[in-house]
Design a protein around this motif. Structure first.
Motif, PDB file in Angstrom:
ATOM      1  N   ASN A  58     -34.346 -15.947 -21.867  1.00 41.18           N
ATOM      2  CA  ASN A  58     -35.303 -14.850 -22.067  1.00 41.18           C
ATOM      3  C   ASN A  58     -35.758 -14.232 -20.743  1.00 41.18           C
ATOM      4  N   VAL A  61     -32.991 -11.953 -19.668  1.00 34.89           N
ATOM      5  CA  VAL A  61     -33.079 -10.681 -20.399  1.00 34.89           C
ATOM      6  C   VAL A  61     -34.033  -9.748 -19.654  1.00 34.89           C
ATOM      7  N   HIS A  76     -29.233  -3.633 -22.759  1.00 35.51           N
ATOM      8  CA  HIS A  76     -29.653  -4.628 -23.750  1.00 35.51           C
ATOM      9  C   HIS A  76     -28.867  -5.907 -23.533  1.00 35.51           C
ATOM     10  N   VAL A  77     -29.550  -7.035 -23.619  1.00 40.89           N
ATOM     11  CA  VAL A  77     -28.849  -8.324 -23.587  1.00 40.89           C
ATOM     12  C   VAL A  77     -29.242  -9.057 -24.848  1.00 40.89           C
TER      13      VAL A  77
ATOM     14  N   LYS B  65     -37.034 -11.767 -28.378  1.00 41.67           N
ATOM     15  CA  LYS B  65     -36.389 -11.443 -27.109  1.00 41.67           C
ATOM     16  C   LYS B  65     -34.950 -11.963 -27.052  1.00 41.67           C
ATOM     17  N   GLY B  68     -32.956  -9.713 -29.333  1.00 36.83           N
ATOM     18  CA  GLY B  68     -33.184  -8.282 -29.179  1.00 36.83           C
ATOM     19  C   GLY B  68     -33.642  -7.623 -30.460  1.00 36.83           C
TER      20      GLY B  68
END
Lengths: 89, 452
Positions: A58, A61, A76-77, B65, B68
């Motif tokens: 996270n 990201v 975006h990941v 997260k 996504g």
């Protein structure tokens, strides 16, 4: 485990390089890259292995999303499991 | 590996078509919190909810997260509080304040279960709880309340129907300076389900396990977008097939989130609620799906048929996508929470009578409808009775969540904010059903054969 990294935005020099550098910095191994430029728009999908990430996924990201903000790109990941669930029976 | 089309499709669904997980709802049993001393009982309730759900928001955000995917709400549903009131006695508002406090302390969006199940009569605690609902909703912000007044097996408790008409008016009156929002958090059910993750009707049924995770998905925008890719002369079978496939993908995402949350919280996974839950955001409307199917505007002739097709296809696609399905499962039609419904109500295309017909073929019932402030309690009770009759006869869940616009002009709009949205005032028949409602007693349960 793998994740899918997608990048979309106006084409400039060094997008692939800057994303790859971040991946290397946090020990994400790039498995496959597919990249194209259509009408000056850059689109890239990158498959990365995240088994040996040096930070939490996270947080990784966040790093990539912030890179996207800096360079005015949509990054975006997403963990690959969501694609598995949605597209494979 | 995945092809580019699949990757793009998923990203577009989330970023452009408002695909989200509407809620992760943790169901918590409060059976072991009952105490004859109401203060001790409240303390146990607070401690148990805090212990079970303290990480719910963090886990929801982490999952969001990782994949996504937005998880819009984190909620808690508890055992109907009337049962605790039955044991402890005392003022039920104390429980309401306790639930609201713990909800604020753990950071969740809503807490449901200030509820009573009275379909076949009032047990100790039931009337006390029902009578306290208007005050409870006016002194809390995250509390949701529901009352089940009928079922296919038990019939309809007409005394409870009468009472609830009055309570809706009181709840709206006590919150009239806040857009009558008390009534927006109060729902009256027939055939209520015990594992519903959606508010305001979520409560944790007595047949449920101690603590479970239920998930409600959403995604009207995704379905609409999928249908828009079909040509206008595609047959209705092709449309149904497309809805089915899309619902499958949406539900798979809910399943993934539910399983992951259950693992991270160490709590068993309950169900995925296969729902199309709209929000007031543009592109997140169930009414717009019906219009994409071929109607000029939601509310005209053909609306009920399109909704029935949509609802059925969503269930067919969703059932295969999830290991455990439950809750309300189907398309929701809350007027104030749906941009297309709001537009149709404003233009006059959508009327209360059509909404009632629509509830016979979709997920819940007359939901988030604003009626004039001078509507009598008896008329509201009769509206509840009508809706409960549809549920009772058709063996389905139906519900009424109407908001009398106390002190407002008929041309005003009530704005509840957030997911609850805004709505114009819709007209309702003023013909008096008073004698019928005053009769009271129990409507006999219906025959389940000789169906015509």
């Amino acid at each position: 485990m793998n994740a899918i990294l997608s990048v979309v935005g106006k084409d400039t020099v060094g997008i692939l390089a800057s994303v790859s550098v971040k991946c290397a910095e946090y020990n994400a191994n790039v498995i496959d890259v597919s990249q194209t430029v259509i009408n000056e728009y850059f689109a890239m999908f990158m498959f990365i292995n995240i088994d040996n990430l040096s930070i939490e996924f996270n947080d990784f990201v966040d790093v990539l999303v912030n890179l996207g903000k800096e360079k005015n790109l949509e990054i975006h990941v997403m963990h690959e499991e969501i694609f598995n669930m949605m597209h494979k029976i | 590996m995945y092809n580019k089309r699949e990757i793009l499709e998923t990203i577009q669904m989330i970023k452009e078509q408002n695909l989200d997980v509407r809620t992760i709802t943790m169901g918590i049993s409060l059976i072991d919190c009952m105490d004859t001393d109401i203060y001790k009982s409240c303390e146990k309730v607070y401690n148990k909810i805090y212990r079970c759900a303290k990480d719910l928001v963090k886990v929801g955000n982490d999952i969001s997260k990782k994949y996504g995917i937005p998880i819009v709400n984190k909620r808690v549903a508890v055992t109907p509080i009337s049962m605790l009131v039955g044991v402890s006695g005392g003022d039920p508002v104390l429980y309401a304040k306790t639930l609201d406090k713990v909800a604020n302390d753990i950071g969740i969006d809503f807490i449901g279960g200030f509820s009573a199940l009275v379909q076949k009569g009032f047990a100790p605690g039931d009337k006390e709880l029902i009578n306290s609902i208007p005050v409870a909703l006016s002194v809390t912000s995250k509390l949701c309340s529901s009352v089940n007044i009928g079922s296919t097996r038990a019939g309809i408790n007409l005394d409870a129907v009468k009472l609830m008409g009055e309570k809706i008016i009181e709840a709206a009156t006590l919150t009239k300076d806040d857009n009558c929002s008390g009534a927006a958090k109060l729902v009256v059910f027939c055939n209520a389900v015990e594992d519903n993750p959606f508010m305001a009707g979520a409560f944790h049924g007595v047949g449920e396990a101690d603590c479970v995770i239920n998930v409600g998905v959403s995604g009207p925008g995704v379905v609409r977008s999928a249908i828009s890719r079909l040509s206008k002369d595609a047959s209705i079978a092709e449309v149904a097939e497309m809805i089915k496939k899309t619902a499958f993908k949406v539900t798979r995402m809910g399943q993934l989130v539910g399983v992951e949350a259950s693992k991270m919280l160490g709590v068993p996974f309950g169900i995925v609620d296969l729902s199309l839950a709209p929000t007031p955001a543009i592109g997140d409307s169930v009414a717009h799906i019906l219009e994409e199917m071929g109607l000029e505007q939601c509310g005209g002739c053909g609306t009920t048929a399109c909704l029935a097709i949509l609802n059925d296809a969503v269930k067919k696609g969703g059932v295969m996508a999830s290991s455990r399905v439950g809750g309300l499962s189907g398309a929701f039609i809350p007027v104030s929470e749906d941009a297309g419904m709001i537009a149709a109500a404003k233009s006059g295309a959508l009327k209360l009578e059509k909404l009632e017909a629509m509830t016979a073929v979709c997920s819940v019932g007359l939901d988030m409808i604003v009626v004039p402030g001078d509507t009598s309690a008896k008329v509201l009770s009769a509206l509840i009775a009508d809706e409960a009759a549809i549920g009772m006869i058709n063996s389905k869940t139906t519900a009424v969540r109407v908001i009398p616009a106390i002190g407002k002009k008929d041309t005003d709009v009530l704005n509840f904010g957030g997911l609850l949205g805004y709505a114009p005032i819709m007209s309702i028949s003023k013909v008096k059903p008073d004698i019928f409602i005053d009769r009271g007693g129990q409507v006999p349960s219906p025959l389940n054969s000789l169906k015509n």
